[in-house]
Scaffold this motif. Structure first.
Motif, PDB file in Angstrom:
ATOM      1  N   ALA A 185     173.867  98.384  11.002  1.00 25.59           N
ATOM      2  CA  ALA A 185     174.324  97.679  10.581  1.00 25.59           C
ATOM      3  C   ALA A 185     174.600  99.076   9.335  1.00 25.59           C
ATOM      4  O   ALA A 185     176.233  98.575   9.271  1.00 25.59           O
ATOM      5  N   GLY A 186     174.868 100.239   9.332  1.00 28.82           N
ATOM      6  CA  GLY A 186     175.282 100.637   8.174  1.00 28.82           C
ATOM      7  C   GLY A 186     175.141 100.205   6.653  1.00 28.82           C
ATOM      8  O   GLY A 186     176.062 100.161   5.663  1.00 28.82           O
ATOM      9  N   LEU A 187     173.671  99.627   6.418  1.00 35.20           N
ATOM     10  CA  LEU A 187     173.291  99.642   5.145  1.00 35.20           C
ATOM     11  C   LEU A 187     173.922 100.260   3.913  1.00 35.20           C
ATOM     12  O   LEU A 187     173.643 101.112   4.000  1.00 35.20           O
ATOM     13  N   GLY A 188     174.232 100.019   2.626  1.00 40.59           N
ATOM     14  CA  GLY A 188     174.659 100.591   2.134  1.00 40.59           C
ATOM     15  C   GLY A 188     173.640 100.727   0.811  1.00 40.59           C
ATOM     16  O   GLY A 188     172.988  99.678   0.703  1.00 40.59           O
ATOM     17  N   ARG A 189     173.998 101.883   0.105  1.00 41.90           N
ATOM     18  CA  ARG A 189     172.623 102.200  -1.287  1.00 41.90           C
ATOM     19  C   ARG A 189     172.576 100.833  -2.129  1.00 41.90           C
ATOM     20  O   ARG A 189     171.639 100.301  -2.668  1.00 41.90           O
ATOM     21  N   ALA A 190     173.428 100.216  -2.176  1.00 41.48           N
ATOM     22  CA  ALA A 190     173.312  99.115  -3.052  1.00 41.48           C
ATOM     23  C   ALA A 190     173.415  97.830  -2.529  1.00 41.48           C
ATOM     24  O   ALA A 190     172.413  96.837  -3.294  1.00 41.48           O
ATOM     25  N   ALA A 191     172.548  97.613  -1.345  1.00 42.89           N
ATOM     26  CA  ALA A 191     172.460  95.816  -0.645  1.00 42.89           C
ATOM     27  C   ALA A 191     170.886  96.213  -1.483  1.00 42.89           C
ATOM     28  O   ALA A 191     170.201  96.646  -1.804  1.00 42.89           O
ATOM     29  N   VAL A 192     170.590  94.251  -1.688  1.00 44.49           N
ATOM     30  CA  VAL A 192     169.582  93.965  -2.184  1.00 44.49           C
ATOM     31  C   VAL A 192     168.816  92.471  -1.245  1.00 44.49           C
ATOM     32  O   VAL A 192     168.459  92.418  -1.213  1.00 44.49           O
ATOM     33  N   ASP A 193     170.279  92.097  -1.086  1.00 48.50           N
ATOM     34  CA  ASP A 193     169.687  90.497  -0.052  1.00 48.50           C
ATOM     35  C   ASP A 193     170.409  91.060   1.252  1.00 48.50           C
ATOM     36  O   ASP A 193     171.624  91.404   1.258  1.00 48.50           O
ATOM     37  N   VAL A 194     169.655  90.016   1.947  1.00 46.58           N
ATOM     38  CA  VAL A 194     170.453  89.721   3.592  1.00 46.58           C
ATOM     39  C   VAL A 194     170.322  88.451   3.562  1.00 46.58           C
ATOM     40  O   VAL A 194     169.300  87.716   3.188  1.00 46.58           O
ATOM     41  N   LEU A 195     171.644  87.507   4.049  1.00 52.70           N
ATOM     42  CA  LEU A 195     171.705  86.535   4.315  1.00 52.70           C
ATOM     43  C   LEU A 195     172.176  86.306   5.976  1.00 52.70           C
ATOM     44  O   LEU A 195     173.576  85.937   6.254  1.00 52.70           O
ATOM     45  N   PRO A 196     170.725  85.439   6.404  1.00 54.67           N
ATOM     46  CA  PRO A 196     171.903  85.326   7.757  1.00 54.67           C
ATOM     47  C   PRO A 196     171.673  83.465   8.013  1.00 54.67           C
ATOM     48  O   PRO A 196     171.146  83.145   6.493  1.00 54.67           O
ATOM     49  N   ARG A 197     172.953  83.773   8.205  1.00 55.12           N
ATOM     50  CA  ARG A 197     173.243  82.076   8.040  1.00 55.12           C
ATOM     51  C   ARG A 197     173.367  80.869   9.579  1.00 55.12           C
ATOM     52  O   ARG A 197     174.154  81.961  11.093  1.00 55.12           O
ATOM     53  N   GLY A 198     173.113  80.498   9.838  1.00 48.82           N
ATOM     54  CA  GLY A 198     173.230  79.566  10.832  1.00 48.82           C
ATOM     55  C   GLY A 198     174.027  78.654  11.678  1.00 48.82           C
ATOM     56  O   GLY A 198     175.245  78.579  10.530  1.00 48.82           O
ATOM     57  N   LEU A 199     174.134  78.677  13.179  1.00 51.91           N
ATOM     58  CA  LEU A 199     175.581  78.250  13.556  1.00 51.91           C
ATOM     59  C   LEU A 199     175.351  76.090  13.380  1.00 51.91           C
ATOM     60  O   LEU A 199     176.394  75.646  14.210  1.00 51.91           O
ATOM     61  N   ASP A 200     174.386  75.739  12.988  1.00 52.79           N
ATOM     62  CA  ASP A 200     174.029  74.189  12.990  1.00 52.79           C
ATOM     63  C   ASP A 200     175.416  73.675  12.341  1.00 52.79           C
ATOM     64  O   ASP A 200     175.672  74.628  11.524  1.00 52.79           O
ATOM     65  N   PRO A 201     175.780  72.588  12.424  1.00 52.13           N
ATOM     66  CA  PRO A 201     176.820  71.808  11.399  1.00 52.13           C
ATOM     67  C   PRO A 201     176.632  72.168  10.229  1.00 52.13           C
ATOM     68  O   PRO A 201     175.253  72.027   9.923  1.00 52.13           O
ATOM     69  N   ASP A 202     177.261  71.385   9.164  1.00 57.05           N
ATOM     70  CA  ASP A 202     177.681  72.134   7.820  1.00 57.05           C
ATOM     71  C   ASP A 202     175.804  70.666   7.356  1.00 57.05           C
ATOM     72  O   ASP A 202     175.948  69.435   7.709  1.00 57.05           O
ATOM     73  N   TYR A 203     175.637  70.906   6.339  1.00 54.71           N
ATOM     74  CA  TYR A 203     174.274  70.276   5.605  1.00 54.71           C
ATOM     75  C   TYR A 203     175.372  69.724   4.793  1.00 54.71           C
ATOM     76  O   TYR A 203     175.618  69.421   4.063  1.00 54.71           O
TER      77      TYR A 203
END
Length: 108
Positions: free
Chosen positions: A1-19
């Motif tokens: 994905a070409g992560l930049g030097r400043a990257a600190v967190d990764v946030l996967p998000r599901g396709l399920d309906p909103d909670y």
């Protein structure tokens, strides 16, 4: 994905309906941030199981597998992944799934 030097967190998000909570608050889709160091260590994006496409009930099309972490971190039905230069927060790592006791900060 070409992560930049400043990257600190990764946030996967599901396709399920909103909670939506019992009081009607929409918290959006299920998501739980991971530190970049964890994501690059042993986290997998699974799209197959036993050589076959991942079944829907196991997270098709893609599921995040996060060894040694609580199950909610292994997001099913991944739709997108955000990478951030700032720590990310969601209800699933702030309000839910917290640890309480003398070894933890006040409020969990």
């Amino acid at each position: 994905a070409g992560l930049g030097r400043a990257a600190v967190d990764v946030l996967p998000r599901g396709l399920d309906p909103d909670y939506v909570t019992a009081d009607g608050t929409n918290l959006g889709r299920v998501r739980r941030p991971l530190p970049l160091s964890k994501a690059l260590d042993d986290v997998l994006l699974a799209y197959e199981m036993n050589g076959e496409p991942l079944p829907y009930d196991h997270g098709h099309p893609v599921r995040v597998l996060v060894p040694s972490w609580i199950g909610i971190a292994s997001i099913k039905w991944v739709g997108d992944i955000e990478v951030s230069a700032q720590p990310l927060y969601s209800p699933w790592n702030t309000d839910f799934y917290r640890l309480f006791g003398d070894a933890y900060p006040p409020g969990g």
